[in-house]
Each structure stands twice: as C-alpha cells, then as structure tokens.
Design an enzyme around this catalytic site. Structure first.
Site, PDB file in Angstrom:
ATOM      1  N   ASP A 159       0.832  -1.123  -0.037  1.00  0.00           N
ATOM      2  CA  ASP A 159       0.180   0.047  -0.002  1.00  0.00           C
ATOM      3  C   ASP A 159       1.091   1.276  -0.154  1.00  0.00           C
ATOM      4  O   ASP A 159       0.516   2.307  -0.923  1.00  0.00           O
ATOM      5  CB  ASP A 159      -0.964  -0.102   1.324  1.00  0.00           C
ATOM      6  CG  ASP A 159      -1.427  -1.315   1.356  1.00  0.00           C
ATOM      7  OD1 ASP A 159      -2.400  -1.760   0.414  1.00  0.00           O
ATOM      8  OD2 ASP A 159      -1.236  -1.977   2.350  1.00  0.00           O
ATOM      9  N   HIS A 187      -4.664  -3.492   6.732  1.00  0.00           N
ATOM     10  CA  HIS A 187      -4.335  -3.468   5.142  1.00  0.00           C
ATOM     11  C   HIS A 187      -5.657  -4.058   4.557  1.00  0.00           C
ATOM     12  O   HIS A 187      -5.961  -5.421   4.525  1.00  0.00           O
ATOM     13  CB  HIS A 187      -3.341  -4.584   5.175  1.00  0.00           C
ATOM     14  CG  HIS A 187      -3.459  -5.207   3.670  1.00  0.00           C
ATOM     15  ND1 HIS A 187      -2.868  -4.411   2.608  1.00  0.00           N
ATOM     16  CD2 HIS A 187      -3.727  -6.369   2.916  1.00  0.00           C
ATOM     17  CE1 HIS A 187      -2.940  -5.169   1.427  1.00  0.00           C
ATOM     18  NE2 HIS A 187      -3.662  -6.276   1.826  1.00  0.00           N
TER      19      HIS A 187
HETATM   20  P1  NAX Z   1      -2.044 -18.313  -3.490  1.00  0.00           P
HETATM   21  O1  NAX Z   1      -3.242 -18.955  -3.199  1.00  0.00           O
HETATM   22  O2  NAX Z   1      -1.702 -18.474  -4.747  1.00  0.00           O
HETATM   23  O3  NAX Z   1      -1.121 -19.081  -2.515  1.00  0.00           O
HETATM   24  C1  NAX Z   1      -1.263 -19.437  -1.005  1.00  0.00           C
HETATM   25  C2  NAX Z   1      -0.560 -20.638  -1.000  1.00  0.00           C
HETATM   26  O4  NAX Z   1      -0.703 -20.784   0.606  1.00  0.00           O
HETATM   27  C3  NAX Z   1      -1.071 -21.865  -1.498  1.00  0.00           C
HETATM   28  O5  NAX Z   1      -0.043 -22.635  -2.437  1.00  0.00           O
HETATM   29  C4  NAX Z   1      -1.601 -22.789  -0.318  1.00  0.00           C
HETATM   30  O6  NAX Z   1      -1.335 -23.945  -0.534  1.00  0.00           O
HETATM   31  C5  NAX Z   1      -0.729 -22.259   0.706  1.00  0.00           C
HETATM   32  N1  NAX Z   1      -1.111 -22.513   2.069  1.00  0.00           N
HETATM   33  C6  NAX Z   1      -2.419 -22.584   2.579  1.00  0.00           C
HETATM   34  N2  NAX Z   1      -2.434 -22.909   3.900  1.00  0.00           N
HETATM   35  C7  NAX Z   1      -1.365 -23.031   4.341  1.00  0.00           C
HETATM   36  C8  NAX Z   1      -0.501 -23.406   5.657  1.00  0.00           C
HETATM   37  N3  NAX Z   1      -1.436 -23.660   6.529  1.00  0.00           N
HETATM   38  N4  NAX Z   1       0.725 -23.370   5.727  1.00  0.00           N
HETATM   39  C9  NAX Z   1       1.404 -23.238   4.778  1.00  0.00           C
HETATM   40  N5  NAX Z   1       0.893 -22.719   3.310  1.00  0.00           N
HETATM   41  C10 NAX Z   1      -0.337 -22.746   3.162  1.00  0.00           C
HETATM   42  O7  NAX Z   1      -2.137 -16.897  -2.691  1.00  0.00           O
HETATM   43  P2  NAX Z   1      -1.075 -15.780  -3.072  1.00  0.00           P
HETATM   44  O8  NAX Z   1      -1.688 -14.953  -4.480  1.00  0.00           O
HETATM   45  O9  NAX Z   1       0.234 -16.336  -3.120  1.00  0.00           O
HETATM   46  O10 NAX Z   1      -1.567 -14.856  -1.774  1.00  0.00           O
HETATM   47  C11 NAX Z   1      -1.092 -15.155  -0.571  1.00  0.00           C
HETATM   48  C12 NAX Z   1      -1.748 -14.449   0.519  1.00  0.00           C
HETATM   49  O11 NAX Z   1      -1.475 -13.231   0.457  1.00  0.00           O
HETATM   50  C13 NAX Z   1      -3.241 -14.228   0.403  1.00  0.00           C
HETATM   51  O12 NAX Z   1      -3.634 -14.444   1.765  1.00  0.00           O
HETATM   52  C14 NAX Z   1      -3.293 -12.669  -0.338  1.00  0.00           C
HETATM   53  O13 NAX Z   1      -4.672 -12.549   0.227  1.00  0.00           O
HETATM   54  C15 NAX Z   1      -2.210 -12.093   0.693  1.00  0.00           C
HETATM   55  N6  NAX Z   1      -2.030 -10.649  -0.283  1.00  0.00           N
HETATM   56  C16 NAX Z   1      -1.547 -10.046   0.940  1.00  0.00           C
HETATM   57  C17 NAX Z   1      -0.984  -8.609   0.520  1.00  0.00           C
HETATM   58  C18 NAX Z   1      -0.835  -7.727   1.386  1.00  0.00           C
HETATM   59  O14 NAX Z   1      -0.516  -6.384   1.000  1.00  0.00           O
HETATM   60  N7  NAX Z   1      -0.872  -7.850   2.535  1.00  0.00           N
HETATM   61  C19 NAX Z   1      -1.010  -8.195  -0.924  1.00  0.00           C
HETATM   62  C20 NAX Z   1      -1.180  -9.523  -1.906  1.00  0.00           C
HETATM   63  C21 NAX Z   1      -2.093 -10.475  -1.616  1.00  0.00           C
HETATM   64  O15 NAX Z   1      -3.326 -10.212  -1.676  1.00  0.00           O
END
Ligand code: NAX
Length: 328
Positions: A159, A187
C-alpha cells in the site's frame, strides 16, 4: 564466511511464493552478501509443487542459496528461523462470513505462532502477508507469548509503495522524490494513505498537490482499492508487487530507513496516535539496526483523524471477533 540466515516462507507454492523465492535466493531480501537457507512450508497437497519450485531454485545456481528444506510441519519449518514470511493464508470463499474466514485463518496462524514460539531463533522477525494480514499477525502474535511484541509485523508496504507511485505521477516527479508517505490502520479498503506529512522534492506533498478533491476521491480510493483493480485487469491478484513489497519490508527492517524518510509497517500498537495498545495497525516507522520506532509528534488534522479512526475501528472489530472465537 557468514553463517547463512534461515528464512522460512509459508505458502511457498502459491503465486506470491513463486515471485518471492527467487529474489530471496538472489540476495534481495537481506543483501547481496548474506547467504540464506530456505525453509518452505506448504500444506500436503501443495508439497509437490513446492518441490518443483525448489528444483528451479537449484537450476539457478544462486551462490547465496545454501539449502532448501520443504515440509508441511510448522515445527520443522520454523526450527531456527531468523526471518519468517507468512504468506499462505485461507482466502475468502464466495459467501463466506467474516467469522468463518477468521476461524479458518486461526487454524493456520495459531499453530504457526506456537511453532515460532517453540522453535524459532532468538532474533526471529516475522512478516505476515496472508490476509487478513493484521489480524492474522495478531493471532500468531498471541500464540507466541515468549516472543517480544516487536517481532510480529503485518504487511502494508505494498500500500505504501502504491501511494508513492500514485503521488509521484500526480506531482510529475520520480518516485525517488517522494518521501514520508504513511499508511495508517488496516491492510484493507479502510486503510488510510496519508500525504499531509509527505514530501515531494523536499516540499510538503499536500501543498504541492493542493487538491483535496483529488485526495479524497481519487488518491485514497485508488490506493485502497488497487488490489481489486489488479484482479480486474490481470485476472489474478497482485503477486510480483506483493512479493516485492515483502522484500522491501524485511530489507528495510533489517537494514534501516534512509535519513529523512520513513516507511509504513503493521506493528503492535503501543497506544500512539490513539490506536489502542495491542492492536496490529500500520504506522509511520523508522528502522535502524534491526529494530523500529514509531515516528512521533505528527500533527493529525481532522481529515486524517476520521480516516485513521475508521480503519482502527475495523481492526478492533476483527480483534473482538477473533477474541470471541478464542483465537487470542
Ligand atoms: P495463493 O493462493 O496463490 O497461494 C497461497 C498458498 O498458501 C497456497 O500454495 C496454499 O497451499 C498455501 N497455504 C495454505 N494454507 C497453508 C498453511 N497452513 N501452511 C502453509 N501454506 C499454506 O495466494 P497468493 O496470491 O500467493 O497470496 C497469498 C496471500 O497474500 C493471500 O492471503 C493474499 O490475500 C495475501 N496478499 C496480501 C497482500 C498484502 O499487501 N498484505 C497483498 C497481496 C496478497 O493479496
């Protein structure tokens, strides 16, 4: 030669993970002279994909990369961890209530917090990226009572970087001329990007822009809703920019903010600026020698006060919801 730093990345097989790991291994997290060992934490169904990414990491022959371990056990993943990037989280499924979302994330961040408490290195630094990032960080934080408050942070750097870019475009300057932007609060869409203390080429940004309508109706919503706009345009959520922000957050935390500038981090509030102590909220911070301090003494005008309060209220509601679920 330096001892490698143990870096744990959760959600390593996801899209942010894919954009993040190669840059960590090439020295963009801690510095071009700091060797790293990677620990990848994934859920069992995604372990194979994580192994594929590890094969590609091998194929890069990065001189700084001193090993990769892959596991679905948090106790193994966080063993000896110096830096932890908690990226994996439970996304909101269609029709999911907030309580269900928070409970599902509690099932992820409580065990990870416990594992950090029990196994991480004494100098552990945690960044929570997975959404809802501030409240997931609060859950992990409360599951780790032996770890100091100031080791748990949530990511608002994306952000912050978005705000710098939008402001630079409006002012017709390069991003390097924009300083002291602040993201306050959560966020989420309630976040408040504040330019009243920011500088554009050494002058006060709000005065340079001198356009409160643009501020209220364009700048703030553009920054706050940028994630949705990226999904709309790209057909997938921000990945490379989120990974970049995670690197920036940790690099700044470890290596310090530049003189005359600050950054934004979601951190445990000490009550500054009327944000209730204990909430994980975004503040303007300076960093030095691996620790950070909230920038104090900023005058908060009515325009800012109302917006900070609204975002903090949302954080309080999320905190109350996870408290009611017994997660903190
Ligand atoms: P993806 O769905 O591509 O990847 C998430 C991964 O996490 C998957 O491979 C899944 O198997 C794994 N996972 C789920 N539960 C788990 C656990 N208990 N232990 C280990 N791994 C686990 O999502 P992606 O696009 O990579 O985004 C990841 C996260 O970042 C999401 O929650 C998203 O909302 C968040 N974001 C946060 C942002 C921020 O500014 N704070 C911005 C970008 C993003 O939206």
């Amino acid at each position: 030669t330096r001892t490698p730093v143990n870096v744990t990345v959760t959600g390593a097989a996801g899209q942010i993970g894919y954009a993040l790991l190669f840059r960590i291994a090439s020295g963009h997290l801690l510095g071009a002279d700091v060797p790293v060992k990677l620990r990848l934490l994934e859920i069992a169904p995604a372990l194979k994909a994580a192994e594929g990414t590890a094969m590609e990491l091998d194929d890069c022959a990065f001189p700084l990369l001193r090993g990769i371990d892959i596991t679905d056990d948090p106790n193994v993943a966080f063993d000896g961890a110096n830096v932890a990037l908690l990226v994996g989280a439970r996304p909101r499924a269609k029709g999911m209530e907030r309580g269900d979302l928070l409970a599902a994330n509690g099932g992820i961040f409580t065990p990870q917090g416990k594992a950090i408490n029990g196994h991480a290195a004494d100098d552990i630094k945690v960044l929570v990226v997975g959404n809802p990032a501030n409240t997931n960080a609060l859950i992990a934080r409360s599951a780790a009572p032996d770890v100091p408050d100031d080791r748990f942070t949530a990511m608002t750097r994306l952000d912050h970087n978005r705000a710098i870019s939008q402001l630079a475009q409006k002012a017709g300057v390069g991003v390097e001329d924009v300083k002291k932007v602040t993201i306050w609060g959560n966020h989420s869409a309630t976040q408040y990007p504040d330019i009243f203390h920011a500088e554009v080429a050494g002058r006060n940004a709000a005065e340079v822009v001198n356009d409160e309508k643009w501020l209220a109706e364009e700048f703030i919503p553009t920054v706050a809703k940028r994630g949705a706009a990226i999904i709309e345009a790209r057909g997938a959520s921000s990945a490379a920019s989120a990974a970049n922000a995670a690197l920036d957050h940790m690099h700044t935390w470890v290596n310090g903010t530049a003189e005359g500038d600050w950054t934004s981090m979601g951190i445990v509030s000490d009550g500054s600026y009327g944000v209730p102590a204990g909430l994980i909220s975004s503040f303007p911070v300076t960093t030095k020698d691996g620790s950070f301090e909230i920038v104090q003494g900023l005058e908060i005008n009515d325009f800012s006060r109302a917006r900070i309060d609204a975002s903090v209220k949302e954080l309080e509601e999320e905190r109350d919801a996870v408290r009611a679920l017994g997660l903190i």
